[in-house]
Design a protein around this motif. Structure first.
Motif, PDB file in Angstrom:
ATOM      1  N   LEU A  41       0.613  -1.312  -0.040  1.00 21.58           N
ATOM      2  CA  LEU A  41       0.111   0.011   0.087  1.00 21.58           C
ATOM      3  C   LEU A  41       0.894   1.180  -0.059  1.00 21.58           C
ATOM      4  O   LEU A  41       0.600   2.202  -0.701  1.00 21.58           O
ATOM      5  CB  LEU A  41      -0.968   0.040   1.168  1.00 21.58           C
ATOM      6  N   ASN A  42       1.787   1.330   0.767  1.00 20.48           N
ATOM      7  CA  ASN A  42       2.790   2.423   0.745  1.00 20.48           C
ATOM      8  C   ASN A  42       3.378   2.549  -0.532  1.00 20.48           C
ATOM      9  O   ASN A  42       3.458   3.936  -1.116  1.00 20.48           O
ATOM     10  CB  ASN A  42       3.766   2.015   1.883  1.00 20.48           C
ATOM     11  N   SER A  43       3.789   1.659  -1.288  1.00 22.64           N
ATOM     12  CA  SER A  43       4.346   1.702  -2.466  1.00 22.64           C
ATOM     13  C   SER A  43       3.347   2.248  -3.424  1.00 22.64           C
ATOM     14  O   SER A  43       3.895   2.994  -4.414  1.00 22.64           O
ATOM     15  CB  SER A  43       4.951   0.301  -3.015  1.00 22.64           C
ATOM     16  N   ALA A  44       2.128   1.760  -3.349  1.00 25.31           N
ATOM     17  CA  ALA A  44       0.952   2.123  -4.446  1.00 25.31           C
ATOM     18  C   ALA A  44       0.729   3.626  -3.950  1.00 25.31           C
ATOM     19  O   ALA A  44       0.486   4.355  -5.265  1.00 25.31           O
ATOM     20  CB  ALA A  44      -0.143   1.282  -4.224  1.00 25.31           C
ATOM     21  N   ILE A  45       0.733   4.051  -2.821  1.00 21.92           N
ATOM     22  CA  ILE A  45       0.439   5.494  -2.673  1.00 21.92           C
ATOM     23  C   ILE A  45       1.688   6.328  -3.289  1.00 21.92           C
ATOM     24  O   ILE A  45       1.238   7.377  -3.952  1.00 21.92           O
ATOM     25  CB  ILE A  45       0.419   5.689  -1.057  1.00 21.92           C
ATOM     26  N   ASN A  46       2.986   6.113  -3.184  1.00 22.45           N
ATOM     27  CA  ASN A  46       4.006   6.742  -3.586  1.00 22.45           C
ATOM     28  C   ASN A  46       3.964   6.800  -5.185  1.00 22.45           C
ATOM     29  O   ASN A  46       4.274   7.599  -6.018  1.00 22.45           O
ATOM     30  CB  ASN A  46       5.252   6.074  -3.162  1.00 22.45           C
ATOM     31  N   ALA A  47       3.315   5.580  -5.772  1.00 23.17           N
ATOM     32  CA  ALA A  47       3.226   5.353  -7.196  1.00 23.17           C
ATOM     33  C   ALA A  47       2.030   6.397  -7.888  1.00 23.17           C
ATOM     34  O   ALA A  47       2.214   6.513  -9.147  1.00 23.17           O
ATOM     35  CB  ALA A  47       3.217   4.051  -7.959  1.00 23.17           C
ATOM     36  N   LEU A  48       1.296   6.989  -7.118  1.00 23.36           N
ATOM     37  CA  LEU A  48       0.140   7.528  -7.471  1.00 23.36           C
ATOM     38  C   LEU A  48       0.711   8.953  -8.117  1.00 23.36           C
ATOM     39  O   LEU A  48      -0.098   9.568  -8.965  1.00 23.36           O
ATOM     40  CB  LEU A  48      -0.903   8.077  -6.397  1.00 23.36           C
ATOM     41  N   GLY A  49       1.630   9.306  -7.551  1.00 22.00           N
ATOM     42  CA  GLY A  49       2.216  10.692  -8.318  1.00 22.00           C
ATOM     43  C   GLY A  49       1.640  11.970  -7.608  1.00 22.00           C
ATOM     44  O   GLY A  49       1.511  13.009  -8.216  1.00 22.00           O
ATOM     45  N   VAL A  84      -2.333  -2.190  10.345  1.00 27.37           N
ATOM     46  CA  VAL A  84      -1.884  -1.729   9.217  1.00 27.37           C
ATOM     47  C   VAL A  84      -1.823  -0.119   9.395  1.00 27.37           C
ATOM     48  O   VAL A  84      -0.565   0.214   8.736  1.00 27.37           O
ATOM     49  CB  VAL A  84      -2.801  -1.889   7.933  1.00 27.37           C
ATOM     50  N   PRO A  85      -2.589   0.661   9.822  1.00 29.20           N
ATOM     51  CA  PRO A  85      -2.183   1.814   9.753  1.00 29.20           C
ATOM     52  C   PRO A  85      -0.927   2.311  10.507  1.00 29.20           C
ATOM     53  O   PRO A  85      -0.570   3.315   9.993  1.00 29.20           O
ATOM     54  CB  PRO A  85      -3.516   2.336  10.820  1.00 29.20           C
ATOM     55  N   GLY A  86      -0.633   1.652  11.589  1.00 31.54           N
ATOM     56  CA  GLY A  86       0.746   2.144  12.411  1.00 31.54           C
ATOM     57  C   GLY A  86       1.706   1.651  11.505  1.00 31.54           C
ATOM     58  O   GLY A  86       2.885   2.571  11.453  1.00 31.54           O
ATOM     59  N   ILE A  87       1.614   0.689  10.904  1.00 30.98           N
ATOM     60  CA  ILE A  87       2.835   0.129  10.110  1.00 30.98           C
ATOM     61  C   ILE A  87       3.159   0.860   8.845  1.00 30.98           C
ATOM     62  O   ILE A  87       4.110   1.338   8.382  1.00 30.98           O
ATOM     63  CB  ILE A  87       2.505  -1.466   9.652  1.00 30.98           C
ATOM     64  N   ALA A 126       7.210   7.138   7.218  1.00 25.60           N
ATOM     65  CA  ALA A 126       7.905   7.784   8.378  1.00 25.60           C
ATOM     66  C   ALA A 126       6.948   9.236   8.573  1.00 25.60           C
ATOM     67  O   ALA A 126       7.653  10.310   8.600  1.00 25.60           O
ATOM     68  CB  ALA A 126       9.407   8.184   7.765  1.00 25.60           C
ATOM     69  N   VAL A 127       5.905   9.169   8.876  1.00 26.44           N
ATOM     70  CA  VAL A 127       4.926  10.068   9.275  1.00 26.44           C
ATOM     71  C   VAL A 127       4.277   9.702  10.452  1.00 26.44           C
ATOM     72  O   VAL A 127       4.151   8.616  10.940  1.00 26.44           O
ATOM     73  CB  VAL A 127       4.260  10.323   8.240  1.00 26.44           C
ATOM     74  N   PRO A 128       3.680  10.575  11.432  1.00 25.67           N
ATOM     75  CA  PRO A 128       2.828  10.146  12.612  1.00 25.67           C
ATOM     76  C   PRO A 128       1.627   9.454  12.216  1.00 25.67           C
ATOM     77  O   PRO A 128       1.037   9.772  11.026  1.00 25.67           O
ATOM     78  CB  PRO A 128       2.317  12.041  12.979  1.00 25.67           C
ATOM     79  N   ALA A 129       1.271   8.774  13.104  1.00 20.18           N
ATOM     80  CA  ALA A 129      -0.008   7.932  13.065  1.00 20.18           C
ATOM     81  C   ALA A 129      -0.907   8.306  14.111  1.00 20.18           C
ATOM     82  O   ALA A 129      -0.290   8.352  15.435  1.00 20.18           O
ATOM     83  CB  ALA A 129       0.306   6.601  13.106  1.00 20.18           C
ATOM     84  N   GLU A 132       4.907  -1.462 -11.286  1.00 16.03           N
ATOM     85  CA  GLU A 132       4.755   0.092 -11.406  1.00 16.03           C
ATOM     86  C   GLU A 132       5.002   0.957 -10.078  1.00 16.03           C
ATOM     87  O   GLU A 132       4.980   1.725 -10.010  1.00 16.03           O
ATOM     88  CB  GLU A 132       3.150   0.056 -11.863  1.00 16.03           C
ATOM     89  N   THR A 133       4.634   0.030  -8.792  1.00 15.11           N
ATOM     90  CA  THR A 133       4.975   0.685  -7.524  1.00 15.11           C
ATOM     91  C   THR A 133       6.526   0.706  -7.234  1.00 15.11           C
ATOM     92  O   THR A 133       6.603   1.408  -6.201  1.00 15.11           O
ATOM     93  CB  THR A 133       3.922  -0.017  -6.402  1.00 15.11           C
ATOM     94  N   GLY A 134       7.387   0.101  -7.777  1.00 13.97           N
ATOM     95  CA  GLY A 134       8.559  -0.239  -7.309  1.00 13.97           C
ATOM     96  C   GLY A 134       8.650  -1.279  -6.180  1.00 13.97           C
ATOM     97  O   GLY A 134       9.913  -1.650  -5.853  1.00 13.97           O
ATOM     98  N   ALA A 135       7.648  -1.837  -5.684  1.00 12.89           N
ATOM     99  CA  ALA A 135       7.822  -2.870  -4.969  1.00 12.89           C
ATOM    100  C   ALA A 135       8.218  -4.285  -5.548  1.00 12.89           C
ATOM    101  O   ALA A 135       8.057  -4.176  -6.870  1.00 12.89           O
ATOM    102  CB  ALA A 135       6.620  -3.088  -3.950  1.00 12.89           C
TER     103      ALA A 135
END
Length: 261
Positions: free
Chosen positions: A103-111, A131-134, A140-143, A210-213
């Motif tokens: 999910l993190n990789s997909a979020i980054n891939a959204l551009g 999942v939210p905490g991980i 590397a952001v607050p949860a 496409e996500t880099g994962a």
């Protein structure tokens, strides 16, 4: 334009019979699936944040088989601006760590300029709530988790967490990840215009590459956790009913035998 990404999940209907595959993954073939109810609360909060901050846009994101597009259509009908699905055979059987990484990789891939990620506090099919905490750790952001209220004030995200001890006011600087509970506000019903628009809306499809994962970071074979055994939940039996003058004594004895008093 800053973006709120709301994560949704396509899960077996809670009224459906749930069974496990031989590898202890949840059996999904031939089972009625719907958007997870808690994710409707997450979508609602994301939309309310957008309404209070019109310069934001909301993108719904899911990970799963192509059938999961149904959950995204519901989110679009409710009012999300866009939607994307991460789908790849290599993702099958991913544990909480692999899922969060994907999910993190997909979020980054959204551009997108992602200022906030909104999730439910726990899915109905896994109920881990991790999942939210991980995801926040990977990003590397607050949860800010298990919120009943959430608001954006400038570059600050604020929220209220409620538990058996009371209410706690939380805040952090954006970007951040938040999760909400079923007490966060009743989800809106999609209107006819929203439903028709959602049917026509193009949903972006992302592959793992496409996500880099990579396949070595996700999937059942590469999971960091494993289920070794599972037992069917026993049928619920009728409890003991006690009446009359002896009831108080029997109740005290019952509690004492179990170390509850």
């Amino acid at each position: 334009m800053p973006t709120i990404v709301v994560c949704v999940k396509h899960v077996p209907d809670t009224w459906s019979e749930r069974t496990l595959n031989p590898d202890f993954t949840l059996h999904r073939e031939g089972v009625d699936e719907v958007i997870d109810e808690i994710n409707e609360y997450a979508v609602e909060q994301a939309l309310q944040l957008k309404e209070a901050n019109p310069d934001y846009r909301v993108v719904a994101l899911t990970m799963g088989t192509p059938r999961a597009e149904e959950a995204l259509r519901k989110a679009l009908a409710m009012g999300c601006d866009d939607a994307a699905i991460l789908t790849d055979d290599a993702l099958a059987g991913s544990d909480v760590l692999g899922t969060s990484w994907a999910l993190n990789s997909a979020i980054n891939a959204l551009g997108e300029d992602v200022a906030l990620v909104v999730t439910g506090n726990a899915s109905s099919d896994g109920s881990m709530g991790a999942v939210p905490g991980i995801l926040a750790e990977y990003r590397a952001v607050p949860a800010l988790t298990n919120l009943t209220k959430v608001a954006i004030e400038g570059t600050t995200i604020t929220g209220t967490r409620e538990d058996t001890h009371g209410e706690y006011e939380l805040s952090a600087q954006l970007p951040a990840v938040v999760s909400v509970t079923e007490k966060s506000g009743k989800p809106r019903f999609p209107n006819f215009k929203g439903i028709m628009a959602a049917k026509k809306k193009e949903i972006r499809t992302l592959s793992l590459a496409e996500t880099g994962a990579t396949a070595e970071q996700v999937g059942l074979a590469h999971a960091a956790t494993a289920v070794r055994s599972a037992d069917t939940r026993p049928e619920r039996t009728q409890g003991t009913i006690t009446r009359g003058a002896s009831a108080p004594t029997e109740l005290v004895d019952f509690l004492a035998e179990r170390g509850l008093i």
